[in-house]
Write a protein that holds these residues in place. Sequence first.
Motif, mmCIF file in Angstrom:
data_model
loop_
_atom_site.group_PDB
_atom_site.id
_atom_site.type_symbol
_atom_site.label_atom_id
_atom_site.label_comp_id
_atom_site.label_asym_id
_atom_site.label_seq_id
_atom_site.Cartn_x
_atom_site.Cartn_y
_atom_site.Cartn_z
ATOM 1 N N LYS A 60 0.650 -1.236 0.161
ATOM 2 C CA LYS A 60 -0.085 -0.164 -0.104
ATOM 3 C C LYS A 60 0.759 1.227 0.026
ATOM 4 N N TYR A 61 1.904 1.032 -0.863
ATOM 5 C CA TYR A 61 2.853 2.379 -1.113
ATOM 6 C C TYR A 61 2.425 2.997 -2.391
ATOM 7 N N ARG A 62 2.207 4.340 -2.379
ATOM 8 C CA ARG A 62 1.628 4.672 -3.481
ATOM 9 C C ARG A 62 2.990 5.518 -4.307
ATOM 10 N N LEU A 63 3.246 5.030 -5.319
ATOM 11 C CA LEU A 63 4.291 5.568 -6.213
ATOM 12 C C LEU A 63 3.713 7.355 -6.796
ATOM 13 N N THR A 64 4.741 8.027 -6.713
ATOM 14 C CA THR A 64 4.550 9.253 -7.017
ATOM 15 C C THR A 64 4.595 9.554 -8.668
ATOM 16 N N PHE A 65 4.048 10.310 -9.071
ATOM 17 C CA PHE A 65 3.958 10.779 -10.819
ATOM 18 C C PHE A 65 5.732 10.837 -11.274
ATOM 19 N N ASP A 66 6.499 11.329 -10.438
ATOM 20 C CA ASP A 66 7.653 11.283 -11.044
ATOM 21 C C ASP A 66 8.482 9.754 -11.111
ATOM 22 N N GLN A 67 7.995 9.182 -10.064
ATOM 23 C CA GLN A 67 8.561 7.811 -10.130
ATOM 24 C C GLN A 67 8.102 7.093 -11.257
ATOM 25 N N ILE A 68 6.861 7.127 -11.366
ATOM 26 C CA ILE A 68 6.162 6.491 -12.526
ATOM 27 C C ILE A 68 6.873 6.778 -13.996
ATOM 28 N N ASN A 69 7.077 8.087 -13.994
ATOM 29 C CA ASN A 69 7.800 8.503 -15.297
ATOM 30 C C ASN A 69 9.005 7.888 -15.406
ATOM 31 N N ASN A 70 9.828 7.836 -14.286
ATOM 32 C CA ASN A 70 11.186 7.582 -14.362
ATOM 33 C C ASN A 70 11.216 5.769 -14.820
ATOM 34 N N ILE A 71 10.013 5.194 -14.388
ATOM 35 C CA ILE A 71 9.778 3.589 -14.473
ATOM 36 C C ILE A 71 9.715 3.428 -16.108
ATOM 37 N N ILE A 72 8.689 4.518 -16.769
ATOM 38 C CA ILE A 72 8.354 4.193 -17.992
ATOM 39 C C ILE A 72 8.836 4.832 -19.163
ATOM 40 N N LYS A 73 9.835 5.764 -18.728
ATOM 41 C CA LYS A 73 10.378 6.514 -19.719
ATOM 42 C C LYS A 73 11.095 5.675 -20.806
ATOM 43 N N THR A 74 11.362 6.047 -22.193
ATOM 44 C CA THR A 74 11.962 5.217 -23.011
ATOM 45 C C THR A 74 12.566 5.824 -24.163
ATOM 46 N N ASP A 75 13.276 5.280 -24.922
ATOM 47 C CA ASP A 75 13.963 5.873 -25.940
ATOM 48 C C ASP A 75 13.527 4.940 -27.306
ATOM 49 N N SER A 76 13.304 5.508 -28.544
ATOM 50 C CA SER A 76 12.953 4.959 -29.759
ATOM 51 C C SER A 76 13.664 3.791 -29.849
ATOM 52 N N ARG A 77 14.968 3.653 -29.947
ATOM 53 C CA ARG A 77 15.927 2.462 -30.047
ATOM 54 C C ARG A 77 15.205 1.283 -29.368
ATOM 55 N N PHE A 78 14.651 1.327 -28.183
ATOM 56 C CA PHE A 78 14.188 0.019 -27.461
ATOM 57 C C PHE A 78 12.768 -0.357 -28.234
ATOM 58 N N LEU A 79 12.271 0.364 -29.114
ATOM 59 C CA LEU A 79 10.939 0.078 -29.581
ATOM 60 C C LEU A 79 11.205 -0.475 -31.133
ATOM 61 N N GLU A 80 12.538 -0.741 -31.483
ATOM 62 C CA GLU A 80 12.735 -1.294 -32.742
ATOM 63 C C GLU A 80 12.531 -2.691 -32.670
ATOM 64 N N SER A 81 12.210 -3.334 -33.981
ATOM 65 C CA SER A 81 11.936 -4.752 -33.961
ATOM 66 C C SER A 81 13.178 -5.627 -33.581
ATOM 67 N N SER A 82 14.348 -4.948 -33.780
ATOM 68 C CA SER A 82 15.422 -5.814 -33.508
ATOM 69 C C SER A 82 15.624 -5.959 -31.984
ATOM 70 N N TYR A 83 15.278 -4.969 -31.257
ATOM 71 C CA TYR A 83 15.178 -5.039 -29.709
ATOM 72 C C TYR A 83 14.206 -5.789 -29.404
ATOM 73 N N LEU A 84 13.183 -5.551 -29.783
ATOM 74 C CA LEU A 84 11.694 -6.146 -28.854
ATOM 75 C C LEU A 84 11.657 -7.775 -29.257
ATOM 76 N N LYS A 85 12.188 -8.187 -30.554
ATOM 77 C CA LYS A 85 11.942 -9.511 -30.832
ATOM 78 C C LYS A 85 12.708 -10.211 -29.556
ATOM 79 N N ASN A 86 13.879 -9.853 -28.827
ATOM 80 C CA ASN A 86 14.735 -10.688 -28.044
ATOM 81 C C ASN A 86 13.922 -10.814 -26.540
ATOM 82 N N LEU A 87 12.494 -9.920 -26.269
ATOM 83 C CA LEU A 87 11.969 -10.075 -25.158
ATOM 84 C C LEU A 87 10.759 -11.140 -25.446
ATOM 85 N N GLU A 88 10.664 -11.697 -24.160
ATOM 86 C CA GLU A 88 9.512 -12.746 -24.246
ATOM 87 C C GLU A 88 8.187 -12.130 -24.528
#
Length: 492
Positions: free
Chosen positions: A300-328
Amino acid sequence: MILQGLFNILDLYFKEIDLFYNNIDHYFREKINTYFEDSLIDESNIGQKLKELTQYLVTLFEEIGFEKSEIENEFMDPFLEIRDKDNGKISSIIELYERKLAPLIYEIFLEKIVDYLVDVKVAPLMLKLKAEGFLTIEFIMELRNLKNIIGKSPEKVENLKKYIQIQEKIIDKFQRNQQQIESLEDLQDPDFKLQLLYLIYRIIHFFHLQKQFDFSHIKLYLEENVDEWLIDVPLVSLKNPDIYFCGIYLAKNLNINLNKKKIVDFLLNLFDEAIDRYECPLIEATDGAYYFIKSTELMKYRLTFDQINNIIKTDSRFLESSYLKNLETSQLVVILKLYHHLGVSKLEQEISAILEEIELRITPEGIKQFRDGFVSSEATYYVIFCHYMSNSLEKLRDYDLLNNIVSRIYRNLELLDFSVDTNYDLVSELFYSIESLKLFNCIETKEMIIHLAKYLFPEEIVNTISSSKETIREKAKFRHLKVNRITGETIY
């Protein structure tokens, strides 16, 4: 929970089923009214009255011809627990029966109807039900007609028989191995011990068997060895959860008091380390991020808006097919699941790229964990849930997923041995298989009901269900449990 969809099919097919429901209701109401003279209930005695009522109903079922142990197992269902929403709404024994017991009672009778359809040792009971007035002539004629239709298709008879025996087979396996399961609590390796017991407990809880097991050893371990299990280990996956998460989950479900400050401080240290180490924790360390967020919610610990943003922030290279294909496949779905769960729904580029990769894992042979990998129960569960979450279940319409799921359950049950050498993957695959069946049954959409109908019944029955204007009938008396579209948890 894994028969709800089947009950929906029967309810839609039988025209005279309301007569059956009415006869059941009349019988039990009359018996209860006669037996209980003092029927008044308030918050001070509702628990005791529930106990008295269930004990009396077990006796009634025995008199009708049901097995006592079977009924006692049914009445261990958490649906019977008195919840806050029940307070003030139950003031008599009959209201207690209507609100808590009646839906379960209808299900117990429907299970026997299905047993009759495939000749599972139920003939004497059916004769007794007819003699007691539960079965009308009209309903008996419908039953016989359906039985004859199914009997002309041996493959469907076998599918239906295997399906309805899944719950019995799993419960029997766990009950026969109770001593071995309880002895797993004494394993010395905390990593393997907690991960294995977490999954076993989830299955035990799924089938409402937790009251039958002695978890005193693991409770003592969790209480006295917090520093031993409150750790972060490498090689975490959705199949191999973080040790600290397993500890927190088991402690919460076994009603163990935890030092909230100590747990939260540990989680915040993990967060700081992840932010320093990863550019995008959610994609680079999906499993760790997932169990971190689930753990904060358990505490029951509520994450702050900034904490959530730090978890989900991303860069376009992580969305490339060559990267995503290695994820389960399951990791890809969990990323989407957390986007929804955290209220982040405007990341159209990210969501689109991940969905495209997921679609490459869906094949006629089943759903694969990687593009060129193996068919997996874990991947199957997460992809079904993904399509439920995104309102796109129709995309799975033409895939025969149930045959693969049921076959894996039987194979894994046969191979599973509870010992120091327990195969963790078998337990994991069994868990995700039954969770998949929960989705097929508790997501009450036309697509899911037709999936079940196609696997379990001949084409004539499927056509009847497909042409029905209703997905579920409002008059259906059994429970209609739901699945939370964001978390995947069962809604009672």
